[in-house]
Design an enzyme around this catalytic site. Sequence first.
Site, short mmCIF file in Angstrom:
data_model
loop_
_atom_site.label_atom_id
_atom_site.label_comp_id
_atom_site.label_asym_id
_atom_site.label_seq_id
_atom_site.Cartn_x
_atom_site.Cartn_y
_atom_site.Cartn_z
N ASN A 44 -47.69 -20.93 -15.57
CA ASN A 44 -49.42 -21.80 -15.29
C ASN A 44 -50.07 -22.18 -16.21
O ASN A 44 -50.52 -23.50 -16.68
CB ASN A 44 -49.16 -20.55 -14.16
CG ASN A 44 -51.19 -21.47 -13.60
OD1 ASN A 44 -51.68 -21.61 -14.33
ND2 ASN A 44 -50.69 -21.48 -12.60
N ALA A 45 -50.12 -21.08 -17.01
CA ALA A 45 -51.15 -21.24 -17.77
C ALA A 45 -50.79 -22.14 -19.25
O ALA A 45 -51.33 -22.76 -19.76
CB ALA A 45 -51.44 -19.84 -18.65
N GLY A 46 -49.36 -21.33 -19.97
CA GLY A 46 -49.07 -22.63 -20.84
C GLY A 46 -48.61 -24.24 -20.73
O GLY A 46 -48.63 -24.86 -21.25
N GLY A 60 -45.37 -19.50 -24.00
CA GLY A 60 -44.97 -19.35 -22.57
C GLY A 60 -45.02 -20.49 -21.76
O GLY A 60 -45.68 -21.86 -22.46
N LYS A 113 -58.14 -4.13 -10.12
CA LYS A 113 -56.42 -5.15 -10.41
C LYS A 113 -55.52 -4.75 -9.12
O LYS A 113 -56.61 -3.35 -8.76
CB LYS A 113 -55.99 -4.82 -11.66
CG LYS A 113 -55.02 -5.94 -11.88
CD LYS A 113 -55.76 -7.42 -12.42
CE LYS A 113 -54.27 -8.72 -12.63
NZ LYS A 113 -55.47 -9.61 -13.07
P1 NAD Z 1 -45.88 -17.77 -15.66
O1 NAD Z 1 -45.58 -16.32 -14.63
O2 NAD Z 1 -46.31 -19.03 -14.57
O3 NAD Z 1 -45.42 -17.90 -16.64
C1 NAD Z 1 -45.19 -16.56 -17.59
C2 NAD Z 1 -44.52 -17.63 -19.10
O4 NAD Z 1 -43.69 -16.39 -19.97
C3 NAD Z 1 -42.86 -18.04 -18.05
O5 NAD Z 1 -42.46 -19.24 -18.80
C4 NAD Z 1 -41.94 -17.21 -19.23
O6 NAD Z 1 -40.97 -17.76 -19.18
C5 NAD Z 1 -42.94 -16.85 -19.79
N1 NAD Z 1 -42.30 -15.53 -20.91
C6 NAD Z 1 -41.92 -13.94 -20.20
N2 NAD Z 1 -41.64 -13.09 -21.07
C7 NAD Z 1 -41.54 -14.08 -22.39
C8 NAD Z 1 -41.28 -13.24 -23.47
N3 NAD Z 1 -40.88 -12.12 -23.10
N4 NAD Z 1 -41.44 -14.92 -24.55
C9 NAD Z 1 -42.07 -15.82 -24.59
N5 NAD Z 1 -42.17 -16.46 -22.64
C10 NAD Z 1 -42.11 -15.65 -22.24
O7 NAD Z 1 -47.37 -16.52 -15.07
P2 NAD Z 1 -49.25 -16.82 -16.25
O8 NAD Z 1 -49.97 -17.01 -14.44
O9 NAD Z 1 -48.81 -18.30 -17.03
O10 NAD Z 1 -49.45 -15.85 -16.80
C11 NAD Z 1 -49.48 -15.69 -18.62
C12 NAD Z 1 -50.06 -14.77 -18.35
O11 NAD Z 1 -51.80 -15.54 -19.16
C13 NAD Z 1 -50.53 -13.69 -18.43
O12 NAD Z 1 -50.94 -12.61 -19.28
C14 NAD Z 1 -51.26 -13.84 -16.84
O13 NAD Z 1 -51.89 -12.49 -16.93
C15 NAD Z 1 -52.27 -14.90 -18.03
N6 NAD Z 1 -53.42 -14.79 -17.04
C16 NAD Z 1 -53.23 -16.28 -16.46
C17 NAD Z 1 -54.27 -16.49 -15.54
C18 NAD Z 1 -53.60 -17.91 -14.51
O14 NAD Z 1 -54.80 -18.15 -13.49
N7 NAD Z 1 -52.30 -18.24 -14.32
C19 NAD Z 1 -54.94 -15.92 -15.73
C20 NAD Z 1 -55.76 -15.20 -16.52
C21 NAD Z 1 -54.74 -14.55 -17.49
#
Ligand code: NAD
Length: 421
Positions: free
Chosen positions: A221-223, A218, A106
């Site tokens: 991207n993931a949500g 959330g 990482k």
């Molecule tokens: P992102 O930055 O696109 O989205 C994060 C979301 O979380 C945003 O909507 C933000 O407003 C929300 N958020 C932040 N703080 C918050 C809180 N206190 N309460 C509620 N919501 C909150 O990130 P992502 O890529 O969607 O990643 C989200 C999680 O998924 C992370 O833990 C990341 O490590 C994990 N993940 C993502 C991927 C990927 O391909 N995108 C892969 C593996 C793991």
Amino acid sequence: MAEELNPFKIAQRQLDDAAGIMGLDKQAHALLREPMRTVVANIPVKMRDGTTKAFTGFRVMYNNARGPGKGGIRFHPQESLDTVKALSAWMTWKCSLANIQFGGAKGGVICDTKTMNPQELENLSRAYMRAFRNVLGPNIDVPAPDVYTTPQIMAWMMDEYSKMSGQDEFGMITGKPLEIWGSEGRFDSTALGGMYVLREAAKLKKIKMKNAKVVIQGFGNAGTFAFDLATKMFGAKVVAISDSTGGVYSDKGLDYAKLKKAKDETGSVQGYKGAQSVTNEELLELDADVLIPAAIENQITQKNAGKINAKILLELANGPVTPSADEILIQNGVFDLPDFLVNSGGVIVSYFEWVQNRGGYYWGENEVYKKLDTIITKSFNDMIQTQKDYAGKGKKISPRMAAYIIAVGRVAAAMKVRGWY
Ligand code: NAD
């Protein structure tokens, strides 16, 4: 006693628990408790006003017994060495559970991308590559995007690295734009992999997914993809979703297009009309068939674990549940599916990208999805089988511990046969 929330201490505690259950060799355990290589760099970057600013950057290669390091680079103001170490450990277990030819790694930079212009971001991305050039490479350690890093950033990084090595090095980084040989199907792969796991879990627990109530924390991207796919694939009803400002709830179900519009127009999901406002704390405790934390670490702790009302907890975020919360969830019969299984779709498709780059031969979207389904479904089944095997020996273990036992066992076996202990 205050609950431990340092992510690296949590990762070590999870490993220690697994090592105890599986009777891991002491030398292997010691090797696996710490990263194999940690590099910290002071990175000079030219800013728009002509001054040079120093940024702190990290690259941690946790273990490479089964293949090159693999893991994203985060650009975040609260980035810390311990977070990067924890995430590199979880990447190791994720790649091992998926049984793909990678170790774990990482990276990160302490920075606030919201205050930087595109030129400064490009300068930082290229400077990161120059700082870590000796510890990165297609056969050494392969980065990818993570929080606040994008396919464009991957393109700049790949370009800088290629200039230094004197040849195109497409396979040195994944999550690239399609124009420079990224993979089809990468953008929604994390959520899609999570949905394949959910399909298997619902089948096992005999939960009907049509009209099932889904709650998501959330909207990144993931949500967002999780919302879209849960409705499209299963006909499930997403009743609540949040972002960092809070959430919205409607028992009738939320409309994806309306929610995206509200978020685009107002910058928050709370702009959605016709739904009730909920705080992020309330959202986690809603009555649901499936709860999907898809935001940040340490959201379900010993404080609120007893109040979780979901049948399935699908950990799409990294590290959303603390070890103490884990114990409470198991006691309460919540089917808690571990992050390094649920969100492994992203790295599995990154692996496909690396394989395609090395072969110079490219697959269509459907082929990528089919191969992803095969790998992640097998990981789920392996985890369930390990739980059954231990139950047969009179030991009741959680899905997380079963997944750990498989992942750690494979890395330890590779280290053993390579003569590392
Ligand atoms: P992102 O930055 O696109 O989205 C994060 C979301 O979380 C945003 O909507 C933000 O407003 C929300 N958020 C932040 N703080 C918050 C809180 N206190 N309460 C509620 N919501 C909150 O990130 P992502 O890529 O969607 O990643 C989200 C999680 O998924 C992370 O833990 C990341 O490590 C994990 N993940 C993502 C991927 C990927 O391909 N995108 C892969 C593996 C793991």
